[in-house]
Design a protein around this motif. Structure first.
Motif, mmCIF file in Angstrom:
data_model
loop_
_atom_site.group_PDB
_atom_site.id
_atom_site.type_symbol
_atom_site.label_atom_id
_atom_site.label_comp_id
_atom_site.label_asym_id
_atom_site.label_seq_id
_atom_site.Cartn_x
_atom_site.Cartn_y
_atom_site.Cartn_z
ATOM 1 N N GLY A 86 13.173 5.204 -4.770
ATOM 2 C CA GLY A 86 12.839 6.370 -3.961
ATOM 3 C C GLY A 86 11.582 7.112 -4.382
ATOM 4 O O GLY A 86 11.421 8.285 -4.057
ATOM 5 N N ALA A 87 10.702 6.425 -5.108
ATOM 6 C CA ALA A 87 9.465 7.072 -5.558
ATOM 7 C C ALA A 87 8.267 6.390 -4.898
ATOM 8 O O ALA A 87 7.570 5.591 -5.515
ATOM 9 N N THR A 88 8.040 6.704 -3.627
ATOM 10 C CA THR A 88 6.918 6.070 -2.912
ATOM 11 C C THR A 88 5.590 6.649 -3.390
ATOM 12 O O THR A 88 4.580 5.961 -3.411
ATOM 13 N N LYS A 89 5.597 7.929 -3.777
ATOM 14 C CA LYS A 89 4.395 8.555 -4.364
ATOM 15 C C LYS A 89 4.815 9.271 -5.649
ATOM 16 O O LYS A 89 5.824 9.986 -5.658
ATOM 17 N N VAL A 90 4.052 9.058 -6.704
ATOM 18 C CA VAL A 90 4.400 9.663 -7.996
ATOM 19 C C VAL A 90 3.258 10.550 -8.490
ATOM 20 O O VAL A 90 2.126 10.470 -8.016
ATOM 21 N N ASP A 91 3.580 11.409 -9.473
ATOM 22 C CA ASP A 91 2.607 12.389 -9.975
ATOM 23 C C ASP A 91 1.844 11.920 -11.211
ATOM 24 O O ASP A 91 0.821 12.512 -11.566
#
Length: 300
Positions: A86-91
């Motif tokens: 569920g991490a399509t975009k990460v920081d």
């Protein structure tokens, strides 16, 4: 953890990630969990950390926390497994490349020139290719290529020929077999450096390290959200060159591509001018930090 692997430039890496308490971060080289544990300290209850490690030994260091996800895979599959969790975009994404202290210290893994052991060098112990197979089955031309390119060894051609001739008398199975076979080629007074280059070349081939790194960097640029940070620690010039080029140009060779309006077509922007290196004090305490180069980039 510290016995397993002493994390290099720990504070510099944490600062570079610029951690948001509710952000999602990825540590693609979990190992002893040193960097991961420090990241977790900066996360709030809605923060998340996904950690990758293909080495079965690293699983013993997993963090028991609902915000922590462990992926027992090579980080060349970064994009697929981030999406799966569920991490399509990460920081932020952290990579501490190379071999962990633990892998060097476990004699039977065959990574170190200090011990006699089977020539193995697999980071993933489930994979098929070992250093023993490389040494005993690769052609002279193939050996010449890996020692010349991956080991940057000056007498790579002679080294390849010596190994191919040496194995006619029987299989080269152990670290000692290999060292004894090539003893006549090792420069006096530079034994340690030369053998380290030979072992580096074999290890890179066995684990396909440079291809994996290229796959990872391209996927990292896709997985990072705008303003997300990429933080990479590398330990030899081949890795560092790939990281440096990708940050600077968005590719591994050639010039940066431009769009119709003449704007650079590259996903990342360097945060630090050049590579950051360890302090004298850290190098005294942790010899592994001596060759480390830290590069930081932000997703545009």
């Amino acid at each position: 953890m510290s016995n397993y692997h002493n994390p290099v430039m720990l504070q510099e890496c944490i600062d570079a990630l610029n951690i948001k308490p509710n952000g999602t971060y990825v540590d693609v080289t979990f190992g002893g969990g040193g960097h991961s544990r420090e990241i977790m300290k900066h996360l709030g209850e809605n923060g998340k950390l996904i950690a990758f490690d293909q080495d079965a030994d690293a699983q013993r260091n997993k963090i028991d926390d609902k915000r922590f996800v462990f992926v027992d895979q090579n980080f060349r599959y970064l994009k697929n497994f981030c999406r799966l969790h569920g991490a399509t975009k990460v920081d932020g994404i952290l990579a501490d490349l190379g071999v962990s202290s633990h892998q060097f210290d476990e004699a039977e893994r065959g990574f170190s020139i200090r011990f006699d052991a089977e020539l193995d060098m697999r980071m993933n112990q489930q994979s098929d290719l070992t250093a023993k197979q490389v040494v005993n089955t690769y052609s002279e031309a193939e050996l010449h290529r890996i020692f010349g390119i991956y080991g940057e060894i000056q007498n790579a051609k002679s080294l390849a020929k010596t190994i191919v001739t040496g194995r006619l008398n029987g299989q080269l199975s152990t670290v000692a077999d290999l060292k004894n076979t090539i003893a006549g080629l090792i420069p006096r007074g530079k034994e340690h450096k030369y053998l380290a280059q030979v072992f580096q070349a074999l290890r890179i081939e066995v684990n396909q390290e440079l291809e994996v790194l290229k796959d990872f960097l391209q996927q990292a640029a896709e997985v990072l959200g705008t303003g997300g940070r990429l933080v990479v620690l590398s330990y030899h010039s081949l890795e560092d060159r790939l990281v440096k080029n990708f940050i600077a140009k968005g590719k591994f060779s050639g010039e940066v591509e431009k769009d119709f309006y003449g704007n650079d077509q590259k996903p990342l922007e360097a945060v630090s001018r050049g590579a950051i290196t360890a302090t004298e004090e850290e190098i005294k305490e942790n010899n592994r930090a001596r060759s480390a180069k830290l590069r930081i980039a932000v997703k545009k």
